[in-house]
Design an enzyme around this catalytic site. Structure first.
Site, PDB file in Angstrom:
ATOM      1  N   SER A 162       0.866  -1.126   0.114  1.00 10.37           N
ATOM      2  CA  SER A 162      -0.250  -0.127   0.614  1.00 10.37           C
ATOM      3  C   SER A 162       0.287   1.716   0.241  1.00 10.37           C
ATOM      4  O   SER A 162       1.428   2.227  -1.324  1.00 10.37           O
ATOM      5  CB  SER A 162      -1.061   0.027   0.894  1.00 10.37           C
ATOM      6  OG  SER A 162      -2.226   1.222   0.790  1.00 10.37           O
ATOM      7  N   ASP A 192      -9.144  -6.621  -2.499  1.00  8.02           N
ATOM      8  CA  ASP A 192      -8.891  -5.975  -2.157  1.00  8.02           C
ATOM      9  C   ASP A 192      -9.709  -4.555  -1.748  1.00  8.02           C
ATOM     10  O   ASP A 192     -10.382  -4.146  -3.248  1.00  8.02           O
ATOM     11  CB  ASP A 192      -8.171  -4.827  -3.174  1.00  8.02           C
ATOM     12  CG  ASP A 192      -7.029  -3.216  -1.991  1.00  8.02           C
ATOM     13  OD1 ASP A 192      -7.802  -3.328  -1.074  1.00  8.02           O
ATOM     14  OD2 ASP A 192      -5.861  -3.506  -2.589  1.00  8.02           O
ATOM     15  N   HIS A 247      -6.596  -6.737   1.193  1.00 13.19           N
ATOM     16  CA  HIS A 247      -5.530  -5.415   1.296  1.00 13.19           C
ATOM     17  C   HIS A 247      -3.817  -5.526   1.683  1.00 13.19           C
ATOM     18  O   HIS A 247      -3.063  -5.180   0.930  1.00 13.19           O
ATOM     19  CB  HIS A 247      -5.929  -4.595   1.926  1.00 13.19           C
ATOM     20  CG  HIS A 247      -5.174  -2.931   1.634  1.00 13.19           C
ATOM     21  ND1 HIS A 247      -5.131  -2.791   0.338  1.00 13.19           N
ATOM     22  CD2 HIS A 247      -4.647  -2.346   1.884  1.00 13.19           C
ATOM     23  CE1 HIS A 247      -3.939  -1.706   0.664  1.00 13.19           C
ATOM     24  NE2 HIS A 247      -4.083  -0.995   1.393  1.00 13.19           N
TER      25      HIS A 247
END
Length: 289
Positions: free
Chosen positions: A103, A231, A261
């Protein structure tokens, strides 16, 4: 190589996790692991242990995040975070290293690659795949801004929020697909990290003004893109488009099935293997650094 913190006792209790300045363990090829927004090095613990049998692994806390250094002012962006990480790499004597980021960590990883610090980059559910300014960028900012009231309530509840089953289920729903695969101590540490992230508002506001990633097609660093099938934070259909379109044809593009995620929490074996494969593949190429 010993750790910078007492990693053997990190997050062993589901009710009393402790902050980590950095995980530092193993010996061999240098590997930098970068966590996501609001999180901490805890999310990398199981992957770091697996990689440390052949690599020297360093997983620091970002500035303004739980366990990390303080941030200055009311605006923090990816470039500020990358500056701090570069300082830490210099302290370690790592001119270059293999980088894996999740991320926000992947976003910072792309910036470090742009600066010539990455031997390879494994980008896991990367953030930052938008132009600036853009509607996609604005939507991402609003999504995280909507969490602020929930986080503020959690701060007032303190340890109760960390141990609360409903809070754990809500967090797992957002970050994982197979909640049963995530140890309770790991989800407790995740919630604690979210509640102790001082950079939440400064980063949201800072990155609404920051420039977007430069053209990804010019990257010379070998990149492996890992997209999480489930996700729910930054869904692939919207936020992965730019990475899929712009990354060089030589880059790996992999959909990791059955994960959310933050796949390190629920599938550390698979993620460690995918990172290690990318590192080992690079050894067949002679590189001057």
């Amino acid at each position: 190589m010993t750790s910078h913190t007492t990693t053997s006792t990190v997050a062993k209790s589901a009710t009393d996790p402790h902050p980590i300045k950095a995980l530092h363990l193993g010996s061999g090829d240098p590997v930098l692991l970068l966590h996501g927004f609001l999180l901490s090095p805890h999310c990398w613990e199981q992957v770091a242990i697996r990689l440390s049998s052949n690599c020297e692994v360093f997983a620091p806390a970002f500035a303004g995040h739980w366990g990390g250094g303080d941030v200055d002012g009311w605006s923090v962006d990816v470039y500020t975070l990358a500056d701090r990480i570069e300082d830490q790499l210099d302290e370690l004597g790592w001119r270059t290293c293999h980088i894996a980021g999740n991320s926000l960590g992947a976003w910072v990883g792309f910036e470090l690659a742009r600066r010539g610090r990455a031997r390879t980059l494994t980008a896991i559910a990367p953030a930052g795949g938008w132009n600036s300014p853009s509607l996609t960028q604005f939507r991402a900012g609003l999504k995280f801004l909507s969490l602020v009231p929930i986080v503020e309530i959690g701060k007032r509840l303190g340890r109760f929020a960390v141990r609360n089953v409903l809070a754990q289920r809500f967090t797992l729903l957002a970050l994982s697909k197979n909640a049963a695969a995530v140890p309770r101590r790991d989800i407790a540490a995740t919630i604690a990290a979210i509640l102790h992230c001082d950079a939440m508002l400064p980063f949201i506001f800072g990155n609404l003004r920051a420039p977007a990633l430069e053209d990804l097609s010019t990257l010379t660093t070998p990149v492996r893109l890992l997209m999480a099938e489930y996700d729910r934070v930054i869904p692939n259909r919207t936020y992965a488009r730019r990475f899929l379109k712009e990354l060089p044809d030589s880059s790996d593009r992999i959909l990791v099935n059955g994960v959310g995620h933050v796949p390190m929490l629920e599938a550390p074996d698979r993620i460690a293997t995918l990172i290690a494969e990318h590192i080992y593949a690079s050894r067949t190429h002679l590189r001057a650094v």
